[in-house]
Scaffold this motif. Structure first.
Motif, PDB file in Angstrom:
ATOM      1  N   GLU A  65       9.888  -1.506   3.821  1.00  0.00           N
ATOM      2  CA  GLU A  65      11.272  -1.141   3.492  1.00  0.00           C
ATOM      3  C   GLU A  65      12.159  -2.374   3.343  1.00  0.00           C
ATOM      4  N   GLN A  66      11.841  -3.426   4.092  1.00  0.00           N
ATOM      5  CA  GLN A  66      12.607  -4.676   4.029  1.00  0.00           C
ATOM      6  C   GLN A  66      12.108  -5.600   2.919  1.00  0.00           C
ATOM      7  N   ASN A  67      11.148  -5.123   2.137  1.00  0.00           N
ATOM      8  CA  ASN A  67      10.538  -5.897   1.043  1.00  0.00           C
ATOM      9  C   ASN A  67       9.935  -7.212   1.520  1.00  0.00           C
ATOM     10  N   LYS A  68       9.336  -7.157   2.693  1.00  0.00           N
ATOM     11  CA  LYS A  68       8.668  -8.340   3.240  1.00  0.00           C
ATOM     12  C   LYS A  68       7.256  -8.432   2.662  1.00  0.00           C
ATOM     13  N   ARG A  69       6.837  -9.642   2.375  1.00  0.00           N
ATOM     14  CA  ARG A  69       5.448  -9.885   1.993  1.00  0.00           C
ATOM     15  C   ARG A  69       4.694 -10.186   3.273  1.00  0.00           C
ATOM     16  N   ILE A  70       3.486  -9.650   3.393  1.00  0.00           N
ATOM     17  CA  ILE A  70       2.725  -9.784   4.631  1.00  0.00           C
ATOM     18  C   ILE A  70       1.498 -10.650   4.389  1.00  0.00           C
ATOM     19  N   PRO A 127     -16.597  -4.699   1.590  1.00  0.00           N
ATOM     20  CA  PRO A 127     -15.825  -4.617   0.338  1.00  0.00           C
ATOM     21  C   PRO A 127     -14.709  -3.581   0.379  1.00  0.00           C
ATOM     22  N   LEU A 128     -14.929  -2.453   1.017  1.00  0.00           N
ATOM     23  CA  LEU A 128     -13.893  -1.429   1.117  1.00  0.00           C
ATOM     24  C   LEU A 128     -12.683  -1.957   1.882  1.00  0.00           C
ATOM     25  N   ILE A 129     -12.931  -2.584   3.013  1.00  0.00           N
ATOM     26  CA  ILE A 129     -11.845  -3.123   3.833  1.00  0.00           C
ATOM     27  C   ILE A 129     -11.130  -4.258   3.100  1.00  0.00           C
ATOM     28  N   LEU A 130     -11.901  -5.147   2.476  1.00  0.00           N
ATOM     29  CA  LEU A 130     -11.286  -6.257   1.740  1.00  0.00           C
ATOM     30  C   LEU A 130     -10.443  -5.746   0.578  1.00  0.00           C
ATOM     31  N   ASN A 131     -10.891  -4.705  -0.070  1.00  0.00           N
ATOM     32  CA  ASN A 131     -10.120  -4.120  -1.166  1.00  0.00           C
ATOM     33  C   ASN A 131      -8.777  -3.601  -0.653  1.00  0.00           C
ATOM     34  N   LEU A 132      -8.787  -2.912   0.479  1.00  0.00           N
ATOM     35  CA  LEU A 132      -7.540  -2.414   1.068  1.00  0.00           C
ATOM     36  C   LEU A 132      -6.619  -3.567   1.455  1.00  0.00           C
ATOM     37  N   ILE A 133      -7.193  -4.601   2.050  1.00  0.00           N
ATOM     38  CA  ILE A 133      -6.409  -5.761   2.473  1.00  0.00           C
ATOM     39  C   ILE A 133      -5.804  -6.468   1.268  1.00  0.00           C
ATOM     40  N   ASN A 134      -6.617  -6.697   0.245  1.00  0.00           N
ATOM     41  CA  ASN A 134      -6.133  -7.423  -0.938  1.00  0.00           C
ATOM     42  C   ASN A 134      -5.060  -6.659  -1.708  1.00  0.00           C
ATOM     43  N   LYS A 135      -5.078  -5.326  -1.642  1.00  0.00           N
ATOM     44  CA  LYS A 135      -4.062  -4.526  -2.328  1.00  0.00           C
ATOM     45  C   LYS A 135      -2.701  -4.621  -1.645  1.00  0.00           C
ATOM     46  N   ARG A 136      -2.707  -4.750  -0.334  1.00  0.00           N
ATOM     47  CA  ARG A 136      -1.448  -4.647   0.411  1.00  0.00           C
ATOM     48  C   ARG A 136      -0.930  -5.972   0.958  1.00  0.00           C
ATOM     49  N   PHE A 137      -1.830  -6.931   1.188  1.00  0.00           N
ATOM     50  CA  PHE A 137      -1.446  -8.144   1.893  1.00  0.00           C
ATOM     51  C   PHE A 137      -1.795  -9.396   1.100  1.00  0.00           C
ATOM     52  N   ILE A 138      -1.199 -10.487   1.496  1.00  0.00           N
ATOM     53  CA  ILE A 138      -1.550 -11.811   0.987  1.00  0.00           C
ATOM     54  C   ILE A 138      -2.536 -12.405   1.988  1.00  0.00           C
TER      55      ILE A 138
END
Length: 100
Positions: free
Chosen positions: A40-45, A65-76
């Motif tokens: 909501e605060q538009n923070k990059r994680i 690969p499943l976990i890395l895909n989730l991580i790469n979609k949402r986080f830096i």
């Protein structure tokens, strides 16, 4: 205002994987709320690469690969390069110069 937030493995385990031991079950909704607030605060994680290794270590490699895909979609994912290694070593040394 800084828009980059660095998180550790507990935040990912509680808030993304939704896993906790019996004493820490209350951390799951708290951490999910924290992650929603960051969004909501538009923070990059940012998640440092060593944290990714820590998160993946108890998971069968076939599921990585499943976990890395989730991580790469949402986080830096922050790299752990020579400069980061040097800074880490300096911090450890300054905490306890007698460590061998």
């Amino acid at each position: 205002m800084n828009d980059l937030v660095c998180i550790d493995s507990h935040i990912v385990v509680w808030g993304v994987k939704e896993q906790a031991n019996e004493e820490q079950q209350d951390m799951i909704p708290k951490t999910k709320a924290f992650l929603r607030w960051l969004d909501e605060q538009n923070k990059r994680i940012l998640i440092p690469a060593p944290v990714i290794a820590e998160i993946l270590s108890p998971v069968p490699p076939a599921n990585h690969p499943l976990i890395l895909n989730l991580i790469n979609k949402r986080f830096i994912v922050g790299t752990f390069d020579a400069l980061a290694s040097q800074q880490c070593a300096k911090m450890i040394y300054e905490k306890d110069p007698e460590i061998d």
